[in-house]
Design an enzyme around this catalytic site. Structure first.
Site: not given
Length: 522
Positions: A259, A364
Site C-alpha cells: 500500500e 490482500e
C-alpha cells in the site's frame, strides 16, 4: 434467543451427531440480526470437508454453504434435461468453455506475526487442525501464502532486520524471534502439509527507519534520496530471501511495497513507506530488479508492482510497464480489495488490455477494517462480501485471491496500532479452541475447487441481479461453477454447459453459496 434460532441450532446439533461426524460443523451460535454460526474446533474434534470423489456420468457434485447453517455440505445431483410440468426457473447460468480467459494461480492467506502468535499459543493437536483446515486435502487446500518482510501493524512493535543507523553493508542484518519462532514454524508446517505445493510471496511495509526521510518505519515518508540507501534496500530484500532459504523456505514472488499510497500520510498509524508510480519504477529498474536477477536464488521471483487498491489502475501499471527497462523486471500487478466499492472492476479489464503479458493478482483482503472493527462472530454478510469480491475479481482477469491474517484472537489482534480486523479463524487460547467463521467456508468454495492451472471461462447469468457466478475448466475434463445468491428467497436455477450439453437444475436457498462440479461428457 428467538424460537426459530433454537430450532435451527437443535437441527444442526442433531445433524452433527448422526451425520458423517468428521465432516460436520460443530456449531456455536452468537446473537445477531440473523443466525450467527461458527464451527468450533477443540482438542477432540475439528470438522473437515467431504472429498469430491468420483463424478459419475450425468451427475454433478454440489457443495453448499448458507445463512441457515450449511457449511460446505456435499450433495450429489443428477443431470436434468427437462423441468416438471408447470415448473420454471428463476435464474439461468450459461457456461461456454470455448471462450477462455486467465489461468488461476490460487488462493491463500498471510503468515503475519499475529497469526503466528495465535498459532503457537495452541496445543500441537490444535496447530495441526489449523494446518489441516487451511492446507490439507480435507481442508481448503490453500496453495498461496503471503509473508510480511519484517514488521507490520499485525506485529507487537516496530522492528526491521537491521535497525543500526547507516549500516549500508547490512552487517547487522538478522531475523528476530518473530520470524524464527512465529512465522517460520507455521510456514514450514504448511509446506509439509502441501508437500511443497505452496507459492509464497513476500511484502515489506517499510524499509528500516534509518533508510526513510523520517527516520522511523511508522508513518509516511519516502526513502532517503541517497544511492547508498537505494542499493542497501535492494540488498535488504535479497538478504531476506537468503535468510529464509537457510531455513529451507523458498519464495515464488514479492511485492515491492505494501500500500504505497498510504505512505503519503505522514501521520499514518503503522509502518508504511511512500512511492509514486515513478519512484517505484526507478527503484525497480535501477536497484531492486538488477539485484534480484544477478542472484540464482532470486532470479526467477515474480515481481508484482502496486500492491494497493485498484483505483490506482491502470495508471500505475502503465507508468512501470511502459518503461522498457522497468518492464523487464516486473511480472504482474498486485491489488487489494480496499476501496473496491468506489473503484469499478472495469479498471482491471483496462489494465489487462493494456498489458496482456502481465498478470493481476489479489494480495490482500479482510473484513472488519471499517464500520464494526474486529470480528463479528458467525457473521454471514462478511462471507458474502468475500464471495462477491472473489467472483468479481476472477470475472475481471484476476488470477487469485489472498486473504489477510490466517488467524487472530477474539479482539481481532494482536495489533500494535490497534487496527483490529476479522479473520476466517478466530483463536481462543484460554479455552484452547478456535472458531471457523463463515468467511472460512466462503473461501473454500473457491480455493478447494478452483485449483492452480484451471482456466476461467465465459459465464452468463440471466434472471436475478442478486446472483453472481464464475466458472472454470479443470485439467482432466472437470468444470466448476461458484454461485453466490444474496437473494432473500429461494431461486430455482438452471446451469447449462453449452459446450457439452450438460444441464442441471438446483434450488438456491436464501443467502447461499454453491460450488457445482461436473465432468465433460465423453
Amino acid at each position: 434467543m428467538s424460537r426459530w434460532k433454537v430450532v435451527i441450532l437443535c437441527l444442526l446439533s442433531f445433524m452433527f451427531e448422526i451425520g458423517h461426524a468428521s465432516f460436520q460443523c460443530n456449531p456455536k451460535t452468537y446473537d445477531g440480526a440473523f443466525l450467527n454460526i461458527v464451527c468450533v474446533c477443540n482438542a477432540t474434534f475439528c470438522d473437515e470437508i467431504e472429498p469430491i470423489g468420483e463424478i459419475a456420468e450425468g451427475k454433478a457434485i454440489v457443495y453448499r454453504s448458507s445463512l441457515d447453517g450449511d457449511r460446505l455440505k456435499r450433495m450429489s445431483m443428477k443431470m436434468k434435461e427437462k423441468l416438471r410440468k408447470n415448473e420454471s426457473v428463476n435464474v439461468t447460468i450459461t457456461i461456454d468453455a470455448s471462450e477462455r480467459f486467465q489461468n488461476i494461480f490460487g488462493f491463500g492467506g498471510a503468515f503475519t506475526d499475529s497469526a503466528g502468535d495465535q498459532f503457537v499459543s495452541l496445543s500441537e493437536t490444535l496447530q495441526n487442525y489449523i494446518v489441516d483446515s487451511y492446507f490439507g486435502k480435507n481442508g481448503l487446500e490453500y496453495n498461496i501464502g503471503r509473508v510480511p518482510i519484517a514488521s507490520c501493524d499485525f506485529s507487537t512493535h516496530e522492528y526491521s532486520y537491521d535497525d543500526v543507523h547507516d549500516d549500508f553493508e547490512l552487517k547487522h542484518f538478522a531475523l528476530p524471534d518473530e520470524d524464527l519462532k512465529l512465522k517460520i514454524p507455521f510456514i514450514k508446517k504448511a509446506i509439509e502439509k502441501t508437500e511443497g505445493n505452496i507459492q509464497l510471496f513476500a511484502s515489506p511495509w517499510s524499509a528500516p527507519g534509518w533508510m526513510k526521510v523520517t527516520g522511523r518505519m511508522r508513518g509516511g515518508g519516502a526513502m532517503r534520496n541517497d544511492k547508498r540507501v537505494y542499493q542497501a534496500y535492494a540488498d535488504y530484500f535479497f538478504k531476506f530471501f537468503e535468510a529464509y532459504s537457510s531455513h529451507a523456505i523458498t519464495f515464488w514472488g514479492l511485492t515491492i511495497q505494501n500500500e504505497p499510497s498510504t505512505g503519503a500520510d505522514m501521520a499514518w498509524r503503522w509502518q508504511t513507506m511512500n512511492y509514486t508510480a515513478e519512484t517505484m519504477r526507478d527503484f525497480l529498474k535501477k536497484y531492486l530488479g538488477p539485484k534480484l536477477k544477478e542472484n540464482k536464488l532470486t532470479e526467477t521471483l515474480k515481481v508484482m508492482v502496486l500492491d494497493d487498491g485498484r483505483g490506482l489502475l491502470p495508471g500505475w501499471a502503465d507508468t512501470i510497464f511502459n518503461d522498457p527497462e522497468a518492464t523487464k523486471y516486473a511480472d504482474g500487478v498486485a491489488v487489494h480489495w480496499y476501496g473496491n466499492l468506489y473503484s469499478p472492476a472495469v479498471l482491471l479489464d483496462i489494465t489487462q488490455r493494456h498489458h496482456p503479458t502481465k498478470f493481476i493478482f489479489g494480495t490482500e483482503a479482510c473484513a472488519g477494517y471499517f464500520g464494526h472493527h474486529g470480528p463479528i462472530m458467525g457473521d454471514w454478510f462478511r462471507a458474502e462480501s468475500y464471495a462477491d469480491d472473489i467472483i468479481t475479481d476472477l470475472n475481471h482477469h484476476v488470477t487469485g485471491w489472498t486473504d489477510w491474517n490466517l488467524c487472530l484472537d477474539e479482539t481481532g489482534g494482536p495489533n500494535w496500532a490497534y487496527n483490529v480486523v476479522d479473520s476466517p479463524i478466530i483463536v481462543n487460547r484460554t479455552a484452547q479452541e478456535f472458531y471457523k467463521q463463515p468467511m472460512f467456508y466462503a473461501l473454500g468454495h473457491f480455493s478447494k475447487f478452483l485449483p492452480r492451472g484451471s482456466t476461467r471461462v465465459f459465464t452468463k447469468i440471466e434472471g436475478n441481479l442478486a446472483v453472481s457466478a464464475t466458472s472454470v475448466v479443470i485439467e482432466g475434463g472437470r468444470r466448476a461453477t461458484v454461485i453466490l445468491s444474496k437473494a432473500s428467497n429461494s431461486l430455482l436455477t438452471r446451469i447449462v454447459d453449452s459446450s457439452t450439453g450438460f444441464s442441471i437444475v438446483l434450488n438456491l436457498p436464501p443467502r447461499s453459496i454453491h460450488t457445482v462440479i461436473w465432468k465433460k461428457r465423453k
